[in-house]
Motif scaffolding. Structure first.
Motif, PDB file in Angstrom:
ATOM      1  N   VAL A  84       0.851  -1.180   0.000  1.00  0.00           N
ATOM      2  CA  VAL A  84       0.000   0.000   0.000  1.00  0.00           C
ATOM      3  C   VAL A  84       0.895   1.241   0.000  1.00  0.00           C
ATOM      4  N   MET A  85       0.361   2.367  -0.406  1.00  0.00           N
ATOM      5  CA  MET A  85       1.132   3.602  -0.349  1.00  0.00           C
ATOM      6  C   MET A  85       1.512   3.905   1.100  1.00  0.00           C
ATOM      7  N   GLY A  86       2.772   4.186   1.336  1.00  0.00           N
ATOM      8  CA  GLY A  86       3.252   4.411   2.690  1.00  0.00           C
ATOM      9  C   GLY A  86       3.599   3.144   3.433  1.00  0.00           C
ATOM     10  N   GLY A  87       3.460   1.994   2.754  1.00  0.00           N
ATOM     11  CA  GLY A  87       3.835   0.722   3.368  1.00  0.00           C
ATOM     12  C   GLY A  87       5.337   0.638   3.567  1.00  0.00           C
ATOM     13  N   HIS A  88       5.753  -0.213   4.499  1.00  0.00           N
ATOM     14  CA  HIS A  88       7.165  -0.303   4.869  1.00  0.00           C
ATOM     15  C   HIS A  88       7.748  -1.676   4.534  1.00  0.00           C
ATOM     16  N   MET A  89       9.062  -1.686   4.408  1.00  0.00           N
ATOM     17  CA  MET A  89       9.784  -2.929   4.129  1.00  0.00           C
ATOM     18  C   MET A  89      11.142  -2.867   4.828  1.00  0.00           C
ATOM     19  N   VAL A  90      11.479  -3.920   5.566  1.00  0.00           N
ATOM     20  CA  VAL A  90      12.775  -4.026   6.236  1.00  0.00           C
ATOM     21  C   VAL A  90      13.438  -5.315   5.773  1.00  0.00           C
ATOM     22  N   LEU A  91      14.631  -5.186   5.186  1.00  0.00           N
ATOM     23  CA  LEU A  91      15.331  -6.319   4.586  1.00  0.00           C
ATOM     24  C   LEU A  91      16.731  -6.436   5.169  1.00  0.00           C
ATOM     25  N   LEU A 100      23.712  -6.408   5.916  1.00  0.00           N
ATOM     26  CA  LEU A 100      23.186  -5.118   5.481  1.00  0.00           C
ATOM     27  C   LEU A 100      21.698  -5.101   5.757  1.00  0.00           C
ATOM     28  N   THR A 101      21.232  -4.103   6.489  1.00  0.00           N
ATOM     29  CA  THR A 101      19.800  -3.955   6.779  1.00  0.00           C
ATOM     30  C   THR A 101      19.304  -2.650   6.194  1.00  0.00           C
ATOM     31  N   ILE A 102      18.247  -2.728   5.390  1.00  0.00           N
ATOM     32  CA  ILE A 102      17.680  -1.502   4.817  1.00  0.00           C
ATOM     33  C   ILE A 102      16.212  -1.387   5.231  1.00  0.00           C
ATOM     34  N   SER A 103      15.806  -0.164   5.534  1.00  0.00           N
ATOM     35  CA  SER A 103      14.430   0.139   5.874  1.00  0.00           C
ATOM     36  C   SER A 103      13.876   1.071   4.790  1.00  0.00           C
ATOM     37  N   LEU A 104      12.777   0.653   4.167  1.00  0.00           N
ATOM     38  CA  LEU A 104      12.234   1.375   3.017  1.00  0.00           C
ATOM     39  C   LEU A 104      10.772   1.731   3.230  1.00  0.00           C
ATOM     40  N   LYS A 115      26.847   0.195  -1.245  1.00  0.00           N
ATOM     41  CA  LYS A 115      26.654   1.047  -2.427  1.00  0.00           C
ATOM     42  C   LYS A 115      25.840   0.338  -3.493  1.00  0.00           C
ATOM     43  N   GLU A 116      26.078  -0.952  -3.667  1.00  0.00           N
ATOM     44  CA  GLU A 116      25.348  -1.708  -4.679  1.00  0.00           C
ATOM     45  C   GLU A 116      23.863  -1.820  -4.331  1.00  0.00           C
ATOM     46  N   VAL A 117      23.567  -2.033  -3.052  1.00  0.00           N
ATOM     47  CA  VAL A 117      22.176  -2.110  -2.613  1.00  0.00           C
ATOM     48  C   VAL A 117      21.488  -0.763  -2.797  1.00  0.00           C
ATOM     49  N   GLU A 118      22.130   0.291  -2.335  1.00  0.00           N
ATOM     50  CA  GLU A 118      21.547   1.635  -2.434  1.00  0.00           C
ATOM     51  C   GLU A 118      21.305   2.031  -3.886  1.00  0.00           C
ATOM     52  N   ALA A 119      22.244   1.689  -4.757  1.00  0.00           N
ATOM     53  CA  ALA A 119      22.118   2.059  -6.175  1.00  0.00           C
ATOM     54  C   ALA A 119      20.864   1.449  -6.795  1.00  0.00           C
ATOM     55  N   ASN A 164      15.094   4.842   4.150  1.00  0.00           N
ATOM     56  CA  ASN A 164      15.129   5.465   5.470  1.00  0.00           C
ATOM     57  C   ASN A 164      16.425   5.165   6.212  1.00  0.00           C
ATOM     58  N   LEU A 165      16.965   3.973   5.983  1.00  0.00           N
ATOM     59  CA  LEU A 165      18.133   3.536   6.749  1.00  0.00           C
ATOM     60  C   LEU A 165      18.851   2.436   5.983  1.00  0.00           C
TER      61      LEU A 165
END
Length: 362
Positions: free
Chosen positions: A201-208, A354-358, A261-265, A276-277
């Motif tokens: 959904v719009m504004g939904g979150h994902m942590v990987l 590597l942990t990313i919050s989106l 860098k590869e993940v962020e790209a 976010n992180l």
């Protein structure tokens, strides 16, 4: 089809996933913060949570438990009405979903006891399928979580027939092998992000959270032991004529450890999320140096024995599929001795995560 060792045996994933549990524990606060932000911004009457690459055993439900308890703590403080929870557990078709389903009744009872009488309804569903494709209808998921899964690729990269003596990107691998692995990661991760953007959904979150590296050069990642030590064991069997050289040279793992860098790209390129992180964390696997290692040593007959079994619980199905069952016991016996020798020399053995919050923005 990739899957870990099922069941409850000595080399099952259920009994050899302490490392993955420690990773979940280390990154738990990031997932809690993300779902807190979502709840505060929306105050939904129901929440749909998906764990991608859930595997089997207690680790699967630790994540779900932490997320539900976090939301319930906030809901009760704000005196909001009870929520309905829709929980989807995803992994490939070969996963031992039954091992998870068998412990659901006791898990739900414990959850109700912890939360109290006004705990809402909680629905659980198993979703077999690859997360490199669509899994859910459009805009139906509020929160995606994945831990220790996204470093697995959808397939072994094409064009790496010249990767002799290695089963991943090794110190002797040609540059073209590393390039092929990176290209496959780019393709897979881009598809993953696109699919999840359509389902959130719009504004939904994902942590990987996935295994990664700090060096920009994948052949110098410092995490050689993850696959190179297993390759060493396999090569000793080739030298002794136990395994055919041609058969060994044709085996490579569908696995990639990206850099931050590869993940962020790829996140920026896909364009559907705010990053976010992006946090880097590490676990020192060498015994005598961390609480995790002390636990491993206390549960094992020799230093390094349990780390070797951890590898076996994950990699054995892949090897059996390629080589057959006849070499598995001997291969992992040799691998265990190599791991033990490395730990005895107190070589630094780290697992970089590597942990990313989106957050979905479009």
């Amino acid at each position: 089809m990739l899957h870990v060792n099922g069941g409850m045996g000595d080399t099952s994933y259920v009994n050899n996933s302490l490392l993955q549990r420690e990773i979940i524990s280390m990154t738990c606060s990031i997932a809690k913060e993300a779902i807190t932000n979502f709840y505060h911004q929306n105050f939904p009457t129901s929440i749909t949570i998906v764990d991608l690459g859930c595997s089997s055993g207690l680790n699967t439900l630790i994540v779900v438990s932490n997320l539900i308890k976090q939301v319930e703590e906030i809901r009760q403080k704000l005196h909001k009405k009870p929520l309905e929870y829709q929980i989807f557990l995803n992994d490939l078709h070969g996963n031992d979903f039954n091992a998870v389903f068998r412990i659901l009744p006791s898990f739900l009872e414990d959850l109700k006891t912890h939360i109290g009488g006004d705990f809402g309804t909680c629905f659980f569903n198993g979703v077999p399928g690859s997360f490199y494709a669509r899994l859910f209808p459009s805009e139906t998921v509020h929160f995606f979580h994945s831990s220790s899964s996204l470093h697995w690729l959808s397939q072994v990269p094409m064009g790496i027939q010249n990767n002799k003596g290695n089963i991943y990107i090794g110190s002797t691998s040609p540059k073209s092998v590393a390039e092929a692995y990176y290209k496959q990661f780019q393709k897979d991760f881009s598809i993953f992000l696109k699919c999840r953007a359509e389902e959130l959904v719009m504004g939904g979150h994902m942590v990987l959270t996935l295994v990664g590296r700090l060096s920009e050069d994948p052949s110098k990642s410092g995490a050689y032991y993850i696959w190179e030590l297993l390759a060493l064991a396999l090569n000793t069997m080739v030298i002794e004529g136990i395994v055919e050289e041609k058969k060994a040279d044709s085996f490579n793992v569908p696995f990639y450890m990206p850099s931050p860098k590869e993940v962020e790209a790829e996140v920026v390129k896909e364009g559907s999320f705010i990053l976010n992180l992006l946090q880097v964390s590490s676990i020192n696997l060498n015994v005598h140096k961390t609480e995790l290692s002390s636990l491993i040593k206390s549960m094992a007959d020799t230093d390094g024995y349990d780390f070797a079994k951890c590898m076996q619980s994950v990699a054995e199905p892949l090897l059996i599929h390629h080589f057959g069952e006849s070499i598995a016991e001997e291969l992992f016996c040799r691998h265990r001795k190599i791991v033990t020798d490395c730990m005895a020399r107190e070589e630094i053995m780290e697992c970089i995560n590597l942990t990313i919050s989106l957050t979905k923005i479009k």
